[in-house]
Design a protein around this motif. Structure first.
Motif, PDB file in Angstrom:
ATOM      1  N   CYS A   1       0.854  -1.183   0.000  1.00  0.00           N
ATOM      2  CA  CYS A   1       0.000   0.000   0.000  1.00  0.00           C
ATOM      3  C   CYS A   1       0.891   1.235   0.000  1.00  0.00           C
ATOM      4  N   GLY A   2       0.284   2.418  -0.019  1.00  0.00           N
ATOM      5  CA  GLY A   2       1.070   3.633   0.070  1.00  0.00           C
ATOM      6  C   GLY A   2       1.754   3.748   1.416  1.00  0.00           C
ATOM      7  N   LEU A   3       2.874   4.437   1.468  1.00  0.00           N
ATOM      8  CA  LEU A   3       3.654   4.515   2.699  1.00  0.00           C
ATOM      9  C   LEU A   3       3.001   5.383   3.774  1.00  0.00           C
ATOM     10  N   ASP A   4       1.971   6.120   3.419  1.00  0.00           N
ATOM     11  CA  ASP A   4       1.250   6.911   4.415  1.00  0.00           C
ATOM     12  C   ASP A   4       0.190   6.091   5.126  1.00  0.00           C
ATOM     13  N   ILE A   5       0.048   4.838   4.727  1.00  0.00           N
ATOM     14  CA  ILE A   5      -0.956   3.943   5.312  1.00  0.00           C
ATOM     15  C   ILE A   5      -0.246   2.827   6.051  1.00  0.00           C
ATOM     16  N   CYS A   6      -0.729   2.494   7.222  1.00  0.00           N
ATOM     17  CA  CYS A   6      -0.151   1.384   7.983  1.00  0.00           C
ATOM     18  C   CYS A   6      -1.011   0.145   7.802  1.00  0.00           C
ATOM     19  N   TYR A   7      -0.454  -0.844   7.135  1.00  0.00           N
ATOM     20  CA  TYR A   7      -1.152  -2.116   6.975  1.00  0.00           C
ATOM     21  C   TYR A   7      -0.176  -3.251   7.300  1.00  0.00           C
ATOM     22  N   PRO A   8      -0.533  -4.063   8.295  1.00  0.00           N
ATOM     23  CA  PRO A   8      -1.729  -4.023   9.128  1.00  0.00           C
ATOM     24  C   PRO A   8      -1.659  -2.900  10.167  1.00  0.00           C
ATOM     25  N   ALA A   9      -2.819  -2.444  10.587  1.00  0.00           N
ATOM     26  CA  ALA A   9      -2.882  -1.312  11.520  1.00  0.00           C
ATOM     27  C   ALA A   9      -2.205  -1.625  12.846  1.00  0.00           C
ATOM     28  N   GLN A  10      -2.198  -2.922  13.224  1.00  0.00           N
ATOM     29  CA  GLN A  10      -1.587  -3.320  14.502  1.00  0.00           C
ATOM     30  C   GLN A  10      -0.081  -3.041  14.536  1.00  0.00           C
ATOM     31  N   ASN A  11       0.513  -2.859  13.375  1.00  0.00           N
ATOM     32  CA  ASN A  11       1.974  -2.693  13.313  1.00  0.00           C
ATOM     33  C   ASN A  11       2.400  -1.234  13.208  1.00  0.00           C
ATOM     34  N   HIS A  12       1.583  -0.325  13.726  1.00  0.00           N
ATOM     35  CA  HIS A  12       1.947   1.096  13.616  1.00  0.00           C
ATOM     36  C   HIS A  12       3.231   1.424  14.383  1.00  0.00           C
TER      37      HIS A  12
ATOM     38  N   ALA B   1      -4.263  -1.121   0.278  1.00  0.00           N
ATOM     39  CA  ALA B   1      -3.856  -2.485  -0.085  1.00  0.00           C
ATOM     40  C   ALA B   1      -5.032  -3.223  -0.716  1.00  0.00           C
ATOM     41  N   GLN B   2      -4.769  -3.876  -1.828  1.00  0.00           N
ATOM     42  CA  GLN B   2      -5.759  -4.693  -2.522  1.00  0.00           C
ATOM     43  C   GLN B   2      -5.269  -6.140  -2.560  1.00  0.00           C
ATOM     44  N   ARG B   3      -6.170  -7.062  -2.866  1.00  0.00           N
ATOM     45  CA  ARG B   3      -5.799  -8.471  -2.888  1.00  0.00           C
ATOM     46  C   ARG B   3      -4.629  -8.734  -3.842  1.00  0.00           C
ATOM     47  N   TYR B   4      -4.659  -8.097  -5.006  1.00  0.00           N
ATOM     48  CA  TYR B   4      -3.628  -8.339  -6.007  1.00  0.00           C
ATOM     49  C   TYR B   4      -2.280  -7.718  -5.644  1.00  0.00           C
ATOM     50  N   SER B   5      -2.301  -6.687  -4.781  1.00  0.00           N
ATOM     51  CA  SER B   5      -1.062  -5.950  -4.520  1.00  0.00           C
ATOM     52  C   SER B   5      -0.071  -6.726  -3.646  1.00  0.00           C
ATOM     53  N   PHE B   6      -0.557  -7.714  -2.898  1.00  0.00           N
ATOM     54  CA  PHE B   6       0.357  -8.491  -2.050  1.00  0.00           C
ATOM     55  C   PHE B   6       1.272  -9.394  -2.875  1.00  0.00           C
ATOM     56  N   PRO B   7       0.725 -10.238  -3.773  1.00  0.00           N
ATOM     57  CA  PRO B   7       1.650 -11.031  -4.605  1.00  0.00           C
ATOM     58  C   PRO B   7       2.525 -10.164  -5.502  1.00  0.00           C
ATOM     59  N   GLN B   8       2.012  -9.004  -5.919  1.00  0.00           N
ATOM     60  CA  GLN B   8       2.802  -8.116  -6.766  1.00  0.00           C
ATOM     61  C   GLN B   8       4.011  -7.566  -6.010  1.00  0.00           C
ATOM     62  N   ARG B   9       3.800  -7.182  -4.743  1.00  0.00           N
ATOM     63  CA  ARG B   9       4.936  -6.641  -3.973  1.00  0.00           C
ATOM     64  C   ARG B   9       5.927  -7.729  -3.587  1.00  0.00           C
ATOM     65  N   ASN B  10       5.482  -8.993  -3.580  1.00  0.00           N
ATOM     66  CA  ASN B  10       6.374 -10.079  -3.172  1.00  0.00           C
ATOM     67  C   ASN B  10       7.582 -10.224  -4.089  1.00  0.00           C
ATOM     68  N   ARG B  11       7.415  -9.836  -5.365  1.00  0.00           N
ATOM     69  CA  ARG B  11       8.552  -9.929  -6.290  1.00  0.00           C
ATOM     70  C   ARG B  11       9.648  -8.947  -5.893  1.00  0.00           C
ATOM     71  N   ILE B  12       9.261  -7.860  -5.204  1.00  0.00           N
ATOM     72  CA  ILE B  12      10.258  -6.886  -4.736  1.00  0.00           C
ATOM     73  C   ILE B  12      10.979  -7.438  -3.516  1.00  0.00           C
ATOM     74  N   ILE B  13      10.229  -8.078  -2.620  1.00  0.00           N
ATOM     75  CA  ILE B  13      10.855  -8.680  -1.431  1.00  0.00           C
ATOM     76  C   ILE B  13      11.934  -9.670  -1.849  1.00  0.00           C
ATOM     77  N   SER B  14      11.608 -10.554  -2.785  1.00  0.00           N
ATOM     78  CA  SER B  14      12.599 -11.537  -3.234  1.00  0.00           C
ATOM     79  C   SER B  14      13.665 -10.883  -4.110  1.00  0.00           C
ATOM     80  N   GLY B  15      13.280  -9.869  -4.870  1.00  0.00           N
ATOM     81  CA  GLY B  15      14.214  -9.226  -5.787  1.00  0.00           C
ATOM     82  C   GLY B  15      15.314  -8.432  -5.119  1.00  0.00           C
ATOM     83  N   LEU B  16      15.101  -8.043  -3.874  1.00  0.00           N
ATOM     84  CA  LEU B  16      16.101  -7.256  -3.146  1.00  0.00           C
ATOM     85  C   LEU B  16      17.218  -8.108  -2.565  1.00  0.00           C
ATOM     86  N   SER B  17      17.044  -9.438  -2.569  1.00  0.00           N
ATOM     87  CA  SER B  17      17.986 -10.314  -1.864  1.00  0.00           C
ATOM     88  C   SER B  17      18.439 -11.474  -2.736  1.00  0.00           C
TER      89      SER B  17
END
Length: 295
Positions: A110-121, A143-159
């Protein structure tokens, strides 16, 4: 007060693009790297060694303690822990690194101005101040349903290495592992109880050929790190041996020909150095390559 904090957070958001020096070089190697990355924090921490740690939101004490312990160990070794700031495994990996005043990066869906999940503020604020938050989504994007798998490529791509700890059959961590493999990166998995639903996906990855991590030592080896404390290595090694050791710490493993090239020394001379270091218990050789030795 809340509006003021939100305004300050928006002002802290910056952008990086592939042509900029702060853009992670490793990320540019993946096929579908993001054209723009929004960030808050310190981008320089992505220039060093990174390890991605992912797993299920629903987890057990075994998974949480393993993720936290791995995060701590990598934090101690100056390795940036990359994850997605989700509840469960992600949170524990971030917290473990932060506990050691280590480096950590969170990639949000999601955008960086939003905390998702909210519990992790609280965690989000810690990462903003001590690491880096990243997203390809502009501020205000939910955050949308599709945005989670889409961002996962960045998590793996950084390492160069993605570690999976407790993933069920439908865990998003399996998507991250698949993307890491497609990107030519290593995938390592912590095995779990075969009777537990939390480990079904993890154990399946092992069956399909993922590296197996049975403890911290395996993690260090998979990440190309020595378990030998730096001070102890310096005590044991001479200047030329230290140069060879530093190269192995940077690359994980190297052949004699590669070491000869980097050190600008004849292969036989490098081979003699490696033999002496193997006698000291600092390195070992296998399959034509030189590796950092275990404790």
């Amino acid at each position: 007060m809340a509006d003021k904090q939100q305004k300050e957070r928006l002002e802290r958001i910056q952008t990086m693009s592939p042509g900029r020096p702060e853009y992670p070089a490793l990320l540019k190697e993946i096929r579908d790297f993001p054209g723009t990355l929004y960030y808050i924090g310190t981008p320089n921490i992505l220039k060093g060694k990174c390890v991605s740690i992912v797993g299920s939101r629903k987890t057990t004490q075994y998974g949480r303690s393993t993720a936290y312990g791995f995060g701590k160990k990598l934090g101690q070794r100056d390795v940036t822990v990359v994850s997605g700031m989700a509840l469960g495994i992600d949170t524990c990996a971030h917290e473990g690194s932060l506990q050691e005043k280590g480096k950590t990066a969170a990639v949000l869906a999601c955008g960086l101005d939003i905390c998702y999940p909210a519990q992790n503020h609280v965690l989000k604020k810690k990462i903003e101040e001590n690491g880096i938050l990243l997203s390809e989504y502009p501020p205000g994007t939910r955050a949308q349903r599709y945005s989670f798998p889409q961002r996962n490529r960045i998590i793996s791509g950084l390492s160069p290495l993605t570690v999976v700890i407790q993933a069920g059959n439908r865990s998003g961590a399996l998507i991250t592992a698949e993307m890491a493999a497609d990107q030519g990166r290593d995938v390592a998995v912590v095995p779990g109880n075969i009777d537990s639903e939390y480990n079904l996906g993890s154990n399946k990855l092992i069956r399909e050929g993922a590296l197996v991590l049975t403890g911290v030592q395996d993690l260090l080896e998979a990440a190309g790190l020595s378990s030998l404390p730096e001070q102890e290595a310096k005590r044991l090694l001479g200047d030329e041996e230290q140069q060879l050791y530093d190269l192995l710490c940077s690359h994980g493993e190297l052949s004699l020909d590669q070491l000869s090239f980097y050190l600008k020394k004849p292969v036989n001379e490098v081979g003699n150095l490696a033999i002496v270091m193997e006698m000291k218990g600092v390195v070992f050789s296998a399959m034509g390559k030189i590796f950092i030795a275990k404790d």
